[in-house]
Scaffold this motif. Sequence first.
Motif, PDB file in Angstrom:
ATOM      1  N   GLU A  93      38.603 -59.802  39.352  1.00 48.59           N
ATOM      2  CA  GLU A  93      38.089 -60.476  38.160  1.00 48.59           C
ATOM      3  C   GLU A  93      36.559 -60.469  38.150  1.00 48.59           C
ATOM      4  N   GLU A  94      35.972 -60.644  39.335  1.00 49.50           N
ATOM      5  CA  GLU A  94      34.501 -60.639  39.412  1.00 49.50           C
ATOM      6  C   GLU A  94      33.944 -59.261  39.062  1.00 49.50           C
ATOM      7  N   LYS A  95      34.657 -58.210  39.495  1.00 52.81           N
ATOM      8  CA  LYS A  95      34.206 -56.857  39.150  1.00 52.81           C
ATOM      9  C   LYS A  95      34.336 -56.617  37.653  1.00 52.81           C
ATOM     10  N   LYS A  96      35.422 -57.099  37.071  1.00 54.64           N
ATOM     11  CA  LYS A  96      35.648 -56.901  35.631  1.00 54.64           C
ATOM     12  C   LYS A  96      34.592 -57.634  34.801  1.00 54.64           C
ATOM     13  N   LEU A  97      34.227 -58.846  35.238  1.00 54.63           N
ATOM     14  CA  LEU A  97      33.250 -59.658  34.500  1.00 54.63           C
ATOM     15  C   LEU A  97      31.808 -59.344  34.898  1.00 54.63           C
ATOM     16  N   ARG A  98      31.639 -58.410  35.818  1.00 54.96           N
ATOM     17  CA  ARG A  98      30.314 -57.979  36.297  1.00 54.96           C
ATOM     18  C   ARG A  98      29.570 -59.091  37.040  1.00 54.96           C
ATOM     19  N   SER A 178      43.189 -56.922  37.652  1.00 56.91           N
ATOM     20  CA  SER A 178      43.955 -57.945  38.373  1.00 56.91           C
ATOM     21  C   SER A 178      45.428 -57.583  38.495  1.00 56.91           C
ATOM     22  N   ILE A 179      45.980 -56.953  37.465  1.00 59.44           N
ATOM     23  CA  ILE A 179      47.405 -56.580  37.509  1.00 59.44           C
ATOM     24  C   ILE A 179      47.641 -55.530  38.590  1.00 59.44           C
TER      25      ILE A 179
END
Length: 257
Positions: A93-98, A178-179
């Motif tokens: 999630e942190e990678k996705k939200l930068r 995440s999935i």
Amino acid sequence: MNGTLTILKKELKGFYANPTFWVICFLVSLVFSWVYPIQLNLFAQLLTNYVMQQGVPSNQLNIHYGVFLRQLSYLNLLLIFVVPALTMKLFAEEKKLRTFDLLLTSPVTSLQIVLGKYFAALGAVLGIVILAMLYPLATSTLATINWMPLIIAFFGIFLVGGVYAAMDLFSSSLTENSIVAYVTSVIFNVSIWFIGIGAEVVDGEMARKVFEHVSLSSHLSSLVEGTVRTNGLVFFLSIIVLFCFLAERVVESSRWR
């Protein structure tokens, strides 16, 4: 160390403030509230009729084997799917939200990041294990319970949860989806149990010993029966350290991209 504590507090607060965690706790308690009374009733019937059931193994007349160990097997099965749900967003999630890039530029090392997130995941797993332990605690008002073997057995399941958390943390570090992290984590968790099955199906004596040595279930079996063995603890800690190290390597490599 301060960096680890800071991340631990942040992630642990995130777990316990997140409705997802409480939904998981509700579902776990729902399963146990359905299964546990059934096991207790079956055990009570077994005790009532044990005179007529001479063929019943003596350990089945012990509540530790007849009820609690079955509850632990259900808890272990739940953890295979629950722990990935808890850990899948830790890195993905942190990678996705930068926000992961901000974390990398902050004054904390990769090891502190991984340890902070891992200990927070352990804190969430501990909450679920304590929830499961409330059922034997409630039973203690009706029956005499030998607590030491029971506490050791729950400690064994907690260590298994710690192994799952380490492997699943590593899975989360590999992706920003995440999935994908959840599915990969479940595959990891299920796969490690198939190693134990290998010990039962191979023919060679040497191969069977190797499978037993690296089998999660064979090392857990002594703990759930209330016996602590050093080689079992070393085995669990070795897997945890290995996957935390792999996760740290993934995080560290991200600094250089």
